[in-house]
Structures are given as C-alpha cells and as structure tokens.
Design an enzyme around this catalytic site. Structure first.
Site, short mmCIF file in Angstrom:
data_model
loop_
_atom_site.label_atom_id
_atom_site.label_comp_id
_atom_site.label_asym_id
_atom_site.label_seq_id
_atom_site.Cartn_x
_atom_site.Cartn_y
_atom_site.Cartn_z
N CYS A 163 13.73 -33.70 13.14
CA CYS A 163 13.03 -32.47 14.00
C CYS A 163 13.75 -31.06 13.62
O CYS A 163 13.20 -29.97 14.44
CB CYS A 163 13.37 -32.97 15.54
SG CYS A 163 12.73 -34.53 16.03
N HIS A 302 15.27 -26.04 21.68
CA HIS A 302 14.63 -27.23 21.12
C HIS A 302 13.75 -27.96 22.43
O HIS A 302 12.79 -28.44 21.93
CB HIS A 302 15.76 -28.22 20.49
CG HIS A 302 15.24 -29.25 19.58
ND1 HIS A 302 14.42 -29.18 18.70
CD2 HIS A 302 15.76 -30.64 19.95
CE1 HIS A 302 14.24 -30.36 18.18
NE2 HIS A 302 14.66 -31.36 18.99
N GLU A 313 21.81 -29.24 25.17
CA GLU A 313 21.56 -28.09 24.72
C GLU A 313 21.92 -27.03 25.56
O GLU A 313 22.27 -26.05 25.32
CB GLU A 313 19.98 -28.26 24.48
CG GLU A 313 19.74 -26.77 23.48
CD GLU A 313 18.42 -26.67 23.16
OE1 GLU A 313 18.17 -25.76 22.37
OE2 GLU A 313 17.41 -27.45 23.52
N LYS A 334 7.55 -26.51 23.66
CA LYS A 334 7.13 -27.91 23.57
C LYS A 334 6.41 -28.30 25.00
O LYS A 334 5.85 -29.31 24.75
CB LYS A 334 8.30 -28.61 23.36
CG LYS A 334 8.84 -28.60 21.72
CD LYS A 334 9.98 -29.56 21.57
CE LYS A 334 10.44 -29.63 20.31
NZ LYS A 334 11.00 -28.31 19.88
N HIS A 339 5.87 -32.32 20.93
CA HIS A 339 6.99 -32.27 19.93
C HIS A 339 6.44 -32.58 18.60
O HIS A 339 5.82 -33.84 18.33
CB HIS A 339 7.99 -33.09 20.22
CG HIS A 339 9.29 -33.03 19.57
ND1 HIS A 339 9.40 -32.13 18.32
CD2 HIS A 339 10.47 -33.63 19.58
CE1 HIS A 339 10.76 -32.23 17.70
NE2 HIS A 339 11.40 -33.15 18.43
#
Length: 411
Positions: A163, A302, A313, A334, A339
C-alpha cells in the site's frame, strides 16, 4: 545541487471520478464512491462492498486489439496516463527521450488475469492459457506499456511495496529529477484487484469491512471502524525539473519538496507499536524538505479504517509534530475512495497537491463516533478552505513499508 521538482500534469481514474479533475471535485463535495460489488457474484463471500470505477468504457481510450492484451490494471493506468500527458501538454518530439522516465507501481498486478487463466488451465490444461498471460499479469507491465506508448527511454521501473507503492513511485521519480538523472518523469500507481480471490484473501486476513452499509464502511478514525474497503483505480502525475517546465510554459500545480521511505522491520501486516516506523519516516521527509513540523498544515493520512492503522498513525503524528499536532488538519480521502492499494499513494498525492494549490482540505466523510486514540482534527464530514503552505501525504504498507511525501505551494 538539488534541483526543484514540480507537478505539471495529472490524470486519475477512481471510484469517485473518471478524470483527476472529476475526482478532485468529488473530494471537495465529500462524495462516497463505495457501493455494492457488481464485478462478480458476492453471494458466497462476506465482503459485499467496494470502490469500483464506474461508467468507464475502456474501448473509448484503447483499441480493442491492444486492450485484449492488457489486464484491467494496465488499462486503468493507460487511461490515467493519457489524461496526465494531455494535461501536461508535453511535446515528446521536442524532448530528449533519454531524460524522460516512467515509474508506475502496482501492489498486486494483473490479479484478474491470473484468476481467469488459472480457471482456464484447470479446464483445458495449463499449456492452453493465453500467450499474453505472463505480460498481462506481471506488475511492471503498466509502466512498460506507458513507456512504449509515449517513447520514454529513461528509467522505467515499478516499485512493489504493497500500500506504499504509489507514494514510493512518486517519491522515487522526484529523486530522479532532483538529483539530475532525468528532466521529466511520468509516475504513479494502478490497481484492479476487486476480484473474488483478491477480496477473499483480504477477508480471510480479517482486514476488510464485511457489512453492507456504504455510509458506515470506510470510516477512518471512527471508533466503529472494522476494516478497509477495497478500491480500484489509477493516479498518474507528470513531474518536471522547474526550469524545464518554465522554459516550455507549463502550468504548475505544486512543488514536491520532500520524500522519505523506510521500513518498520516488525511484522508482515501489523504496524510497529505506536507507529514508530511511520513517525521516523515523517521525520525524515521533513528533514529532506528542510522544513520544521510547524510548516505543515495538512496531512492526507494513510487512514485505512482498520483499528490498528488509524490509532498507530495518530500516535506517529503526535510523536513527530508534538504540540503542533493539535493544529494540523489530518483527513483520510479513503473515506470516499476506499483503499486503492498500490494506486492509493499516487491518487492521494494528486489530492494533496490539489489541496495545496486550491487551499482546500478534504474531509473524512461518514464520521460519527469519536475514538480517544484518534483524537486529531480529522476534518469530520465537511472539507474546509484553508491556506496551505505545505502538506504531507502518508502511505503505510504490509511488510512494514512506509512512505511520506511533502508538497508545497509553488511561488
């Protein structure tokens, strides 16, 4: 001497738009591209939702004779690349093609082709699979097709870092120009893994959301998040050395000023405790840009909507930005696209660059339930007009891969 690198063309095919500009407008409006899967029958599978590209007729962009030799992962990249090249108005007849390169990533490659040809092999014998099976399936073929299409004779590569792939592609291309190896780089990512095996594999891993309400599916930083939603698409950027771009009168979206990539070296799927690797990566990107944490106003996180990613995160951002973390806008697009795996970092690079250019911070849509472990300003539900000097985009991949990019407003 490090050279200045700018973005002069963008193209994208995403679950919320079939061009970069449609997709960015949808982001500004907070549209959700997640819906029930239509590509195959989900009756016997738990995951029912995905972020599919909608209403795109490949035949409008690629001749049937050629598209039959391409997996969907390559087709989407070719469409996005055509947009980016047209947007950049780059005239290859006037360029030194040996100074023009391609770095386009994919996390999985031609998974649809692998599944189709495996079934054919079981039925007819494996020597009867398509002669194009291998070149359709391998991850580097989108980059190869693009280089052939436009005559880019410089470096042609495909980083495969799960990713983080799309961000690595953009960052590696940035370095090629900054350090003097190229003047123009076409870069980005592509993915097309909404297939029974692709979705089934992530379901078995317990990484996917498996309920059926699109409005409560991809919900980064929400206390009720339960897994990510698979998306597909491609994001492509044209990067140029600044003086090269100015000499030909190119429009400039933003400047790329910093990039870093590292590895947790901790676990094949789980992030390092407290996001230690991601924190180090963000810090290295700031150092690469020669910037202080306080100069960053927005982070495109992310933000996958998995319990571990979002909390780790958040912890990583607090580690790097300290007290300034409370002043940051930190959202996950996202929530709108799902994703996109190997394409996500590239699409999010486009969104982050456009955020800087337009002075607009995207929302994290469909947010309802606060989580004390994700207590940053995640720009809930409605985007904001905010003057941005610089913004960061993070990508964190299975295998412990981390990548951070920093974009600045071009003076």
């Amino acid at each position: 001497m490090k050279r200045k690198v700018v973005i002069t063309g963008i193209g994208a095919v995403t679950p919320i738009g079939n061009t970069a500009f449609e997709s960015w407008q949808a982001v500004k409006e907070g549209k959700c591209g997640i819906a029930p899967i239509t590509f195959y029958d989900t009756t016997n599978q738990k995951a029912k939702l995905a972020g599919e590209v909608k209403g795109l007729n490949i035949d409008d962009f690629i001749e049937k004779r050629e598209s039959r030799k391409m997996d969907r992962v390559t087709q989407l990249a070719m469409v996005a690349s055509a947009q980016a090249m047209a947007d950049s108005r780059l005239d290859m007849a006037a360029e030194d093609s040996s100074r023009c390169g391609v770095i386009v990533s994919s996390g999985i490659g031609g998974l649809g082709t692998i599944e189709t040809e495996h079934s054919k092999g079981l039925e007819k014998g494996f020597d009867r699979v398509s002669p194009y099976f291998i070149p359709m399936a391998i991850c580097n073929m989108p980059a190869g097709h693009i280089a052939i299409q436009y005559g880019f004779h410089g470096m042609c590569s495909c980083p495969v870092t799960a990713c983080a792939s799309g961000s690595n592609a953009v960052g590696d291309a940035f370095r090629q120009i900054r350090d003097g190896y190229a003047d123009v780089m076409l870069c980005g990512g592509t993915e097309a893994s909404i297939t029974p095996m692709g979705v089934g594999g992530f379901t078995s891993l317990k990484a996917l959301h498996t309920r059926d309400n699109p409005a409560r599916a991809s919900i980064p930083f929400d206390a009720e998040r339960s897994g990510f939603v698979m998306g597909e698409g491609s994001g492509i950027l044209i990067l140029e050395e600044y003086n090269h771009a100015k000499a030909r009168g190119a429009k400039i979206y933003a400047e790329i000023v910093g990039y870093a990539s590292n590895c947790d070296a901790h676990h094949i799927t789980a992030p390092a405790p407290n996001g230690q690797g991601a924190a180090k990566c963000m810090q290295l990107a700031l150092e690469d840009a020669g910037m202080l944490p306080e100069e960053i106003s927005y982070i495109n996180a992310h933000g996958t909507s998995t319990p571990m990613n979002d909390s780790c995160e958040t912890a990583a951002i607090k580690t790097v930005f300290g007290a300034h973390a409370a002043q940051l806008c930190v959202s996950s697009t996202k929530s709108m696209t799902g994703h996109l795996l190997g394409a996500s970092g590239a699409v999010e690079a486009i969104f982050t660059a456009m955020a800087v250019k337009d002075g607009f911070v995207p929302a994290t849509i469909n947010y309802q339930c606060s989580d004390p472990e994700c207590d940053l300003d995640i720009v809930p539900n409605v985007g904001r007009s905010v003057s941005l000097k610089a913004a960061m985009s993070n990508s964190l991949g299975f295998g412990g891969h981390n990548a951070s990019l920093i974009f600045a407003k071009e003076d």
